[in-house]
Design an enzyme around this catalytic site. Structure first.
Site, PDB file in Angstrom:
ATOM      1  N   ARG A  23       1.020  -1.282   0.020  1.00 41.45           N
ATOM      2  CA  ARG A  23      -0.042   0.057   0.073  1.00 41.45           C
ATOM      3  C   ARG A  23       0.952   1.250  -0.004  1.00 41.45           C
ATOM      4  NH1 ARG A  23      -2.701  -0.940   5.489  1.00 41.45           N
ATOM      5  NH2 ARG A  23      -0.833  -1.561   6.039  1.00 41.45           N
ATOM      6  N   GLN A  47       3.887  25.204  18.078  1.00 40.59           N
ATOM      7  CA  GLN A  47       3.314  25.577  16.617  1.00 40.59           C
ATOM      8  C   GLN A  47       3.735  24.363  15.859  1.00 40.59           C
ATOM      9  OE1 GLN A  47       3.536  29.534  15.605  1.00 40.59           O
ATOM     10  NE2 GLN A  47       4.404  29.173  13.582  1.00 40.59           N
ATOM     11  N   ASN A  49       4.827  23.746  11.661  1.00 45.85           N
ATOM     12  CA  ASN A  49       5.064  24.632  10.510  1.00 45.85           C
ATOM     13  C   ASN A  49       5.205  23.697   9.247  1.00 45.85           C
ATOM     14  OD1 ASN A  49       4.927  26.984  11.998  1.00 45.85           O
ATOM     15  ND2 ASN A  49       7.223  27.177  12.075  1.00 45.85           N
ATOM     16  N   ARG A  59      16.749  28.422   3.263  1.00 48.96           N
ATOM     17  CA  ARG A  59      15.899  29.022   4.214  1.00 48.96           C
ATOM     18  C   ARG A  59      16.737  29.028   5.720  1.00 48.96           C
ATOM     19  NH1 ARG A  59      10.124  29.316   2.747  1.00 48.96           N
ATOM     20  NH2 ARG A  59       9.812  28.125   0.962  1.00 48.96           N
ATOM     21  N   HIS A 119      19.358  27.645  12.758  1.00 54.29           N
ATOM     22  CA  HIS A 119      18.736  26.208  11.898  1.00 54.29           C
ATOM     23  C   HIS A 119      18.602  27.002  10.347  1.00 54.29           C
ATOM     24  CE1 HIS A 119      15.475  23.917   9.911  1.00 54.29           C
ATOM     25  NE2 HIS A 119      16.408  23.057  10.391  1.00 54.29           N
ATOM     26  N   TYR A 132       8.076  21.118  10.471  1.00 52.55           N
ATOM     27  CA  TYR A 132       8.649  21.613  11.685  1.00 52.55           C
ATOM     28  C   TYR A 132       7.691  21.438  12.828  1.00 52.55           C
ATOM     29  CZ  TYR A 132      10.616  24.670   8.301  1.00 52.55           C
ATOM     30  OH  TYR A 132      11.351  25.615   7.113  1.00 52.55           O
ATOM     31  N   GLU A 143      12.608  36.746  16.947  1.00 54.17           N
ATOM     32  CA  GLU A 143      13.015  36.166  15.638  1.00 54.17           C
ATOM     33  C   GLU A 143      14.198  36.927  14.816  1.00 54.17           C
ATOM     34  OE1 GLU A 143      12.269  32.976  14.936  1.00 54.17           O
ATOM     35  OE2 GLU A 143      10.790  32.959  16.476  1.00 54.17           O
ATOM     36  N   ASP A 169      16.967  37.016   4.069  1.00 55.36           N
ATOM     37  CA  ASP A 169      17.946  36.103   4.542  1.00 55.36           C
ATOM     38  C   ASP A 169      19.354  36.518   3.992  1.00 55.36           C
ATOM     39  OD1 ASP A 169      16.357  34.457   6.196  1.00 55.36           O
ATOM     40  OD2 ASP A 169      16.117  32.896   4.682  1.00 55.36           O
TER      41      ASP A 169
END
Length: 201
Positions: A23, A47, A49, A59, A119, A132, A143, A169
């Site tokens: 399957r 949370q 993500n 990223r 990260h 995430y 942040e 970034d």
């Protein structure tokens, strides 16, 4: 599930068993017992993500003010990527060191990085999906990021693909500049927070 410590302290790789059949496949990328054994405390979930990236997308490198910071447990739900963890904790014995782990949808291995660590990742295929689990909700004011192209870090981004970065970034400070600007988490504050999490288990 197996786990191993990464070169950056307070970061781990987890590898679950997969069960393929006619399957498809079943696996459990996050398992609480293995996580508690590795980290010494449960994962608080504030949370979840999900990102989808085309090949070459970078990223990061992102991190948050600690405490409370934002720990992340990440795995690749589709495609493949190179995940990078950077020790951006000012005063850490391993400050500026990094480790990299290939995550893919064949093994469903995962990486956990504690609060205060940086990260980032690069998608190695079109349609690469990253999931995430985050210990805290997104906090725009807390942040931060450093440029993933910091020459002093020399992160292992593949050179055979054009790099795709957000303007934010690309224009982020280097690690040294972020330290001069007072943006980095303090190692002692991070360690005290980890001890608090472990004592409350």
């Amino acid at each position: 599930m197996q786990f191993r410590r990464l070169r950056v302290p307070d970061a781990f790789e987890f590898t679950p068993r997969a069960f393929p059949d006619d399957r498809g496949l079943f696996t459990a990328p996050f398992q609480e017992d293995a996580f508690r054994e590795a980290a010494g405390h449960p994962l608080r979930l504030g949370q979840s993500n999900h990102s989808v990236s085309r090949r070459g997308t970078i990223r990061g490198v992102h991190f948050a003010d600690t405490p409370p910071g934002q720990a992340k447990y990440v795995y690749c739900a589709n495609g493949s990527l190179l995940d990078v963890i950077v020790d951006v904790r000012a005063g850490s014995p391993t400050f500026g060191q990094w480790d990299a782990v290939r995550l893919d949808a064949d093994r469903y291995n995962a990486v956990y990085l504690a609060e205060g660590l940086g990260h980032g990742f690069i998608a190695l295929e079109d349609g690469t999906a990253m999931a995430y689990l985050c210990s805290e909700p997104y906090n725009p004011g807390g942040e931060h990021g450093i440029t993933p192209l910091d020459p002093a870090l020399d992160l292992p981004w593949p050179s055979d693909v054009a790099h795709v970065l957000s303007e934010k970034d690309r224009n982020a400070p280097t690690l040294a500049e972020a330290q001069e600007q007072g943006l980095l988490p303090a190692y002692d504050d991070c360690v005290a927070y980890y001890d608090k999490l472990r004592s409350a288990r």
